[in-house]
Design a protein around this motif. Sequence first.
Motif, mmCIF file in Angstrom:
data_model
loop_
_atom_site.group_PDB
_atom_site.id
_atom_site.type_symbol
_atom_site.label_atom_id
_atom_site.label_comp_id
_atom_site.label_asym_id
_atom_site.label_seq_id
_atom_site.Cartn_x
_atom_site.Cartn_y
_atom_site.Cartn_z
ATOM 1 N N VAL A 1 0.867 -1.183 0.000
ATOM 2 C CA VAL A 1 0.000 0.000 0.000
ATOM 3 C C VAL A 1 0.902 1.230 0.000
ATOM 4 C CG1 VAL A 1 -1.867 1.194 1.182
ATOM 5 C CG2 VAL A 1 -1.745 -1.306 1.265
ATOM 6 N N HIS A 2 0.773 2.044 -1.031
ATOM 7 C CA HIS A 2 1.653 3.196 -1.215
ATOM 8 C C HIS A 2 1.220 4.388 -0.365
ATOM 9 C CE1 HIS A 2 2.674 1.816 -5.614
ATOM 10 N NE2 HIS A 2 2.824 0.848 -4.733
ATOM 11 N N ASP A 3 2.178 5.243 -0.097
ATOM 12 C CA ASP A 3 1.897 6.556 0.466
ATOM 13 C C ASP A 3 1.002 7.269 -0.561
ATOM 14 O OD1 ASP A 3 2.051 9.356 1.036
ATOM 15 O OD2 ASP A 3 4.063 9.143 1.847
ATOM 16 N N PRO A 4 -0.077 7.924 -0.137
ATOM 17 C CA PRO A 4 -0.951 8.601 -1.113
ATOM 18 C C PRO A 4 -0.216 9.606 -1.992
ATOM 19 C CG PRO A 4 -1.960 8.609 1.054
ATOM 20 C CD PRO A 4 -0.586 8.041 1.221
ATOM 21 N N ARG A 5 0.903 10.131 -1.507
ATOM 22 C CA ARG A 5 1.687 11.090 -2.306
ATOM 23 C C ARG A 5 2.124 10.469 -3.632
ATOM 24 N NH1 ARG A 5 3.844 15.470 0.429
ATOM 25 N NH2 ARG A 5 5.550 15.545 -1.053
ATOM 26 N N VAL A 6 2.420 9.176 -3.616
ATOM 27 C CA VAL A 6 2.869 8.487 -4.834
ATOM 28 C C VAL A 6 1.749 8.508 -5.876
ATOM 29 C CG1 VAL A 6 3.648 6.278 -5.793
ATOM 30 C CG2 VAL A 6 4.483 7.032 -3.555
ATOM 31 N N GLY A 7 0.547 8.137 -5.446
ATOM 32 C CA GLY A 7 -0.591 8.146 -6.365
ATOM 33 C C GLY A 7 -0.966 9.547 -6.813
ATOM 34 N N ILE A 8 -0.942 10.483 -5.883
ATOM 35 C CA ILE A 8 -1.273 11.872 -6.235
ATOM 36 C C ILE A 8 -0.267 12.395 -7.248
ATOM 37 C CG2 ILE A 8 -1.379 14.241 -5.363
ATOM 38 C CD1 ILE A 8 -2.585 13.059 -2.753
ATOM 39 N N GLN A 9 1.019 12.148 -7.008
ATOM 40 C CA GLN A 9 2.049 12.621 -7.936
ATOM 41 C C GLN A 9 1.853 12.009 -9.324
ATOM 42 O OE1 GLN A 9 4.661 14.913 -6.653
ATOM 43 N NE2 GLN A 9 4.504 15.305 -8.832
ATOM 44 N N HIS A 10 1.495 10.721 -9.375
ATOM 45 C CA HIS A 10 1.244 10.056 -10.662
ATOM 46 C C HIS A 10 0.050 10.696 -11.380
ATOM 47 C CE1 HIS A 10 0.821 6.933 -13.670
ATOM 48 N NE2 HIS A 10 -0.436 6.754 -13.284
ATOM 49 N N LEU A 11 -1.041 10.889 -10.651
ATOM 50 C CA LEU A 11 -2.234 11.493 -11.254
ATOM 51 C C LEU A 11 -1.974 12.943 -11.651
ATOM 52 C CD1 LEU A 11 -4.981 9.946 -8.946
ATOM 53 C CD2 LEU A 11 -4.413 9.290 -11.292
ATOM 54 N N LEU A 12 -1.104 13.605 -10.917
ATOM 55 C CA LEU A 12 -0.718 14.980 -11.247
ATOM 56 C C LEU A 12 -0.002 15.013 -12.596
ATOM 57 C CD1 LEU A 12 -0.793 17.794 -9.922
ATOM 58 C CD2 LEU A 12 1.394 17.253 -8.874
ATOM 59 N N LYS A 13 0.897 14.059 -12.810
ATOM 60 C CA LYS A 13 1.619 13.968 -14.093
ATOM 61 C C LYS A 13 0.672 13.695 -15.250
ATOM 62 C CE LYS A 13 6.002 12.386 -12.232
ATOM 63 N NZ LYS A 13 6.872 11.233 -12.012
ATOM 64 N N LEU A 14 -0.431 12.986 -14.959
ATOM 65 C CA LEU A 14 -1.420 12.682 -15.998
ATOM 66 C C LEU A 14 -2.411 13.831 -16.212
ATOM 67 C CD1 LEU A 14 -2.267 8.964 -15.095
ATOM 68 C CD2 LEU A 14 -0.729 9.800 -16.891
ATOM 69 N N GLY A 15 -2.267 14.898 -15.436
ATOM 70 C CA GLY A 15 -3.146 16.059 -15.584
ATOM 71 C C GLY A 15 -4.535 15.857 -15.004
ATOM 72 N N LYS A 16 -4.672 15.015 -13.999
ATOM 73 C CA LYS A 16 -5.988 14.700 -13.424
ATOM 74 C C LYS A 16 -6.452 15.696 -12.364
ATOM 75 C CE LYS A 16 -6.436 10.832 -15.709
ATOM 76 N NZ LYS A 16 -7.446 10.640 -16.712
ATOM 77 N N PHE A 17 -5.576 16.603 -11.938
ATOM 78 C CA PHE A 17 -5.941 17.566 -10.902
ATOM 79 C C PHE A 17 -6.076 18.962 -11.480
ATOM 80 C CE2 PHE A 17 -3.946 14.257 -8.314
ATOM 81 C CZ PHE A 17 -4.882 14.129 -7.295
ATOM 82 N N LYS A 18 -7.084 19.680 -11.012
ATOM 83 C CA LYS A 18 -7.262 21.080 -11.383
ATOM 84 C C LYS A 18 -6.260 21.921 -10.593
ATOM 85 C CE LYS A 18 -12.196 20.380 -12.042
ATOM 86 N NZ LYS A 18 -13.514 20.577 -11.452
#
Length: 175
Positions: free
Chosen positions: A120-137
């Motif tokens: 189970v990853h630190d949520p920062r890992v997933g957030i950073q990945h989704l950030l690179k994919l442009g999923k966050f406003k």
Amino acid sequence: MVKAAELPNPATKEPKDLRYRKLHFPSADYLVFNTARKGFVPMPILLRKLMRHLSAPELRVLVYLHLRSSKYGICYPTQDEMAYELGLQGTKNLAPYLKSLEAKHLISTKLAMGKKFYLVHDPRVGIQHLLKLGKFKPEEIEEINQLCIDLAQPPLQTPEAHQANAADAAQGDMP
């Protein structure tokens, strides 16, 4: 004149939330979970910033894995056990959510020794990945980074900042 023993001692003062709880919920000692006893698993605060980017079943599975993981972030429940505890009709309903969580870099899986292991990853890992994919406003990124600052954690790096840092590093390598 007020004696020193009558003055409140900041070192022994109860935390604000405990004072509020005692004031507004006098019988709360019987209602809330005592984290000093065994049976408590912390959840990362930053996880709340991911919730709107997960489906309800994905979130249920991720929370389940967090609850099952050791202090080393690993667990290995069987898929039958997971499906049963999550109230699913079978493992075929579980597999797509596990794959999605892995694709979002929130977990890693490894099949070894006849078991499936979950990291189970630190949520920062997933957030950073989704950030690179442009999923966050942009406003979400600002909120996430403000929470990181409030938690005394480094803010997440936006793709633009990452590219600028890479360009600066490349320029520094030039003779």
